[in-house]
Structures are given as structure tokens and as C-alpha cells.
Design a protein around this motif. Structure first.
Motif, PDB file in Angstrom:
ATOM      1  N   HIS A   1       0.844  -1.178   0.000  1.00 51.03           N
ATOM      2  CA  HIS A   1       0.000   0.000   0.000  1.00 51.03           C
ATOM      3  C   HIS A   1       0.888   1.240   0.000  1.00 51.03           C
ATOM      4  CE1 HIS A   1       0.280  -1.813   4.036  1.00 51.03           C
ATOM      5  NE2 HIS A   1       0.548  -0.598   4.451  1.00 51.03           N
ATOM      6  N   THR A   2       0.363   2.350  -0.497  1.00 52.53           N
ATOM      7  CA  THR A   2       1.202   3.539  -0.707  1.00 52.53           C
ATOM      8  C   THR A   2       1.421   4.354   0.553  1.00 52.53           C
ATOM      9  OG1 THR A   2      -0.758   4.750  -1.435  1.00 52.53           O
ATOM     10  CG2 THR A   2       0.588   3.739  -3.142  1.00 52.53           C
ATOM     11  N   VAL A   3       0.474   4.385   1.458  1.00 55.93           N
ATOM     12  CA  VAL A   3       0.621   5.131   2.714  1.00 55.93           C
ATOM     13  C   VAL A   3       0.780   4.120   3.840  1.00 55.93           C
ATOM     14  CG1 VAL A   3      -0.484   6.718   4.323  1.00 55.93           C
ATOM     15  CG2 VAL A   3      -0.775   7.045   1.861  1.00 55.93           C
ATOM     16  N   HIS A   4       1.898   4.202   4.520  1.00 56.77           N
ATOM     17  CA  HIS A   4       2.170   3.262   5.603  1.00 56.77           C
ATOM     18  C   HIS A   4       1.817   3.899   6.942  1.00 56.77           C
ATOM     19  CE1 HIS A   4       3.986   0.269   3.015  1.00 56.77           C
ATOM     20  NE2 HIS A   4       4.534   1.282   2.360  1.00 56.77           N
ATOM     21  N   LEU A   5       0.841   3.314   7.599  1.00 56.39           N
ATOM     22  CA  LEU A   5       0.404   3.774   8.904  1.00 56.39           C
ATOM     23  C   LEU A   5       1.114   2.972   9.987  1.00 56.39           C
ATOM     24  CD1 LEU A   5      -3.448   3.801   8.212  1.00 56.39           C
ATOM     25  CD2 LEU A   5      -1.918   5.774   8.234  1.00 56.39           C
TER      26      LEU A   5
END
Length: 114
Positions: free
Chosen positions: A62-66
Motif C-alpha cells: 500500500h502507498t501510505v504506511h500507517l
């Protein structure tokens, strides 16, 4: 044993992801009053679900890593929205089962690993 559990959970998670998209589409069809609004809502809700999943939650990139806790909470929330859609749309038992399966899957994913 860990690989058996994580492998089975990966299959369950994939089925839940497909169920999520189906629930979003179902919501749009059920909510719209005309054919056009049903189509727009069904497609829009499904596309929104795909975008959220791809950006924040997709396995393998995924592009945004939380942070892990935030990711687990977001994943649980998205699945619980789908469960709520099912439960309020006349499929109460299915919604409850979906919620239980989703929470079990998330707990396994973030405690046992993938």
C-alpha cells in the motif's frame, strides 16, 4: 503450525475483502431510488472502498504506511462498516458473522503475523 494459521487467515482475509466490496455495492443499489442513482452509488461506494484499501491496507504494497495499530484499527473499522451495511440491510446474521470473522482475521494478522 504458524504457516497453516497465516495461510488460512490470508484466504479468509481475501474473502472478507471481496465481501467488503460486495457489501458496498449492495448498499448503493439498496440506497438509490432510480436506476441512475443506484448505479452511481453502487459504483462510487465500491470505488471508494477500493481506493481506501489500495492506499492504506493492501497486502504487499500500500502507498501510505500507517503505524501498525492505526492500520489494524482502520482495517477493523472498514470491515465493521461492511458488517453494519449487511446487518442494517436485512442480513443481520450475515453482518454479525462478517464482523466476527473480520475481527478474528485482524487479530490473527496483527498478532500471529502474515
Amino acid at each position: 503450525m504458524k504457516s497453516v494459521v497465516t495461510g488460512a487467515n490470508a484466504g479468509l482475509a481475501f474473502a472478507l475483502e471481496l465481501g467488503l466490496l460486495a457489501a458496498l455495492c449492495h448498499w448503493g443499489v439498496r440506497t438509490g431510488r432510480t436506476t441512475l442513482t443506484k448505479t452511481v452509488l453502487a459504483a462510487g461506494a465500491t470505488i471508494a472502498g477500493i481506493v481506501v484499501w489500495a492506499v492504506f491496507l493492501a497486502a504487499g504494497g500500500h502507498t501510505v504506511h500507517l503505524p501498525e495499530v492505526a492500520e489494524a484499527l482502520l482495517k477493523s473499522a472498514v470491515f465493521l462498516v461492511a458488517a453494519g451495511i449487511l446487518a442494517t440491510g436485512g442480513r443481520r446474521r450475515l453482518g454479525i458473522g462478517f464482523a466476527v470473522a473480520a475481527l478474528v482475521s485482524v487479530v490473527i494478522e496483527y498478532t500471529v503475523g502474515t
